[in-house]
Scaffold this active site. Structure first.
Site, PDB file in Angstrom:
ATOM      1  N   CYS A  12     -10.757   8.900   1.561  1.00 58.03           N
ATOM      2  CA  CYS A  12     -11.252  10.276   1.495  1.00 58.03           C
ATOM      3  C   CYS A  12     -11.065  11.092   2.757  1.00 58.03           C
ATOM      4  O   CYS A  12     -10.588  12.229   2.693  1.00 58.03           O
ATOM      5  CB  CYS A  12     -12.743  10.268   1.124  1.00 58.03           C
ATOM      6  SG  CYS A  12     -13.057   9.711  -0.562  1.00 58.03           S
ATOM      7  N   GLN A  68      -9.185  11.336   5.612  1.00 53.71           N
ATOM      8  CA  GLN A  68      -7.924  11.964   6.006  1.00 53.71           C
ATOM      9  C   GLN A  68      -7.389  12.862   4.893  1.00 53.71           C
ATOM     10  O   GLN A  68      -6.973  13.995   5.143  1.00 53.71           O
ATOM     11  CB  GLN A  68      -6.884  10.907   6.369  1.00 53.71           C
ATOM     12  CG  GLN A  68      -5.526  11.507   6.734  1.00 53.71           C
ATOM     13  CD  GLN A  68      -4.664  10.581   7.549  1.00 53.71           C
ATOM     14  OE1 GLN A  68      -5.139   9.961   8.507  1.00 53.71           O
ATOM     15  NE2 GLN A  68      -3.401  10.467   7.196  1.00 53.71           N
TER      16      GLN A  68
END
Length: 473
Positions: free
Chosen positions: A285, A287
């Site tokens: 999630c 990045q």
């Protein structure tokens, strides 16, 4: 348009049986025994695993939840059309990876699977005699205004069925997902601010209110719900990159990053969470969502905002590279031909997920320096490690099922994942089997460094100035 009347006997299906869809639907089924919940996926092997005693994902407490509800009101199936046909609430929890090519490559979300799901829902509704209303729920992390796009696709492709598209973003942390679902900080449901949209929001919110206090079930408009998810992950990742930036300054000045983090964390305005310096953040999630946020900002003509958030990613990349560089420079500027034990490959403890794990970057950097790697992780499969590092590197990687074997003959060991079991290892035994000088690089500040130095290890830890031994920097 009249407000739709939804049936009192709710049926739910979820398209996508991954890290979000599987656990979320299992808990909804457990907490709502009168609601039939069907989790669907095209992947037959994944569905077979969900129907077995060997679930396709590891999450503490998940097995027990699934076993309590499965076969009662929780079902796993590859018959997607049948599930869509009979359900009122349809969660869409398909993969939305970062685009690898085309417009927005490297930043924008790839909504291919999401659009295909919308078209499949429309196709099923068109061929069904039952024209009862449907509530389609975004569960995947998607860009702002995606719900509008889905509504557009549905309106153009689906005739005769009333539908509402809602946003219900997930705020789960892998490793604690079941606890997060049992006692969430909040459940967020966003929908169109029309009588039909508000009715659909209430219908979905009431499913959660069966076990979540009403005050924690928040309702918003669609765009606020979509943006809240991206913003939450951006803020959390920002805290990690912030403390990691300070870890480098601590090493240079003699400060201890753990003491600094505690000193600022007791400030009630700041708080202690996500202030643990490390080798870097990973997972599916953080990045992806920040890159998505960066792309959105650029798309809406906000380059300064985009660059601000992009710095969170750049700092994380720098931290991972800095960790690997410190390993090489500390070991006399060469690791060529040296065996290095990598303890932990998952992006965090209590999960087998390796998406964006710092271990990939660290291992690849060390392999470029011609190091020989011995990798151990209690939950990540051999096949997954080979897939992440490249099957052409199989001859350069040793994957062990015992941490003591991984460390035997090694010049150094690196703690990449904060598995609690690593704190309990017999490091004196490990030291006696390693090449000397024996190095430990603690990427999670997990171990007792003073004790390790007493044993004889050369120790490097994130944000701490521990070493003064000859040849150690």
């Amino acid at each position: 348009m009249a407000t739709s009347t939804y049936p009192s006997a709710t049926k739910i299906c979820c398209l996508g049986a991954g890290y979000v869809g599987g656990p979320t639907m299992a808990v909804i089924a457990l907490k709502n025994p009168d609601i039939k919940v069907t989790v669907c996926d095209l992947n037959e092997r994944r569905i077979a695993a969900w129907n077995s005693s060997n679930l396709p994902i590891y999450e503490p407490g998940l097995q027990e939840v699934v076993e309590q509800a499965r076969g009662r009101n929780l079902f796993f199936s590859t018959d997607i059309d049948a599930a869509i046909r009979e359900c009122t609430i349809i969660f869409v929890s398909v993969n939305t990876p970062t685009k690898k090519s085309g417009i927005g490559a490297g930043e924008a979300a790839d909504l291919t699977y999401w659009e295909l799901a919308a078209r499949q829902i429309a196709a099923v509704c068109n061929t069904s005699d039952d024209k009862s209303p449907k509530i389609i729920v975004e569960k995947s992390t998607v860009p702002v205004k995606t719900a509008d796009a889905m509504a557009t696709v549905m309106a153009a492709s689906c005739s005769g069925t009333d539908f509402q598209v809602l946003s219900n973003p997930e705020f789960l942390a892998e490793g604690t997902a079941i606890d997060d679902l049992f006692e969430p900080d909040r459940v967020l449901v966003g929908g169109p601010q029309t009588p039909q949209g508000l009715a659909a929001v209430e219908y979905l919110a009431n499913v959660y209110r069966r076990w979540v206090p009403t005050a924690r079930v928040l309702t918003t408009n669609l765009w606020s719900a979509e943006l809240s998810k991206l913003t939450a992950n951006a803020f959390l990742a920002q805290r990690i990159s912030s403390i990691n930036s300070i870890s480098a300054l601590c090493e240079a000045t003699g400060a201890d990053v753990s003491e600094v983090a505690h000193a600022i964390g007791v400030d009630s305005r700041i708080g202690p969470k996500f202030l643990k310096a490390s080798v870097g953040f990973g997972g599916s999630c953080f990045q992806k969502d920040i890159l998505n946020l960066v792309y959105l900002c650029r798309s809406f003509g906000l380059p300064e905002v985009a660059e601000y958030w992009n710095q969170v990613i750049l700092m994380n990349d720098w931290q991972k590279n800095r960790f690997a560089t410190n390993m090489v420079s500390s070991m006399f500027n060469t690791v060529s031909g040296k065996k290095i034990a990598i303890l932990g490959f998952a992006f965090k403890k209590d999960t087998g997920d390796t998406r964006e794990t710092p271990a990939i970057d660290v291992c690849k950097a060390l392999m470029l320096e011609k190091a020989k790697l011995a990798i151990y992780d209690p939950k990540v499969s051999r096949e997954q490690i080979y897939e992440d590092l490249g099957k052409d590197k199989m001859d350069k990687i040793e994957i062990d099922e015992d941490p003591y074997i991984a460390c035997t003959g090694a010049h150094a060991l690196a703690i990449i994942t904060e598995w609690d079991a690593f704190k309990e290892l017999d490091y004196e035994r490990i030291y006696n089997t390693m090449q000397k000088p024996a190095f430990i690089f603690d990427g999670r500040n997990l171990l007792d460094h003073e004790k390790l130095m007493d044993i004889g290890f050369q120790v490097w830890a994130v944000g701490k100035s521990l070493m003064s031994s000859p040849g150690f920097v």
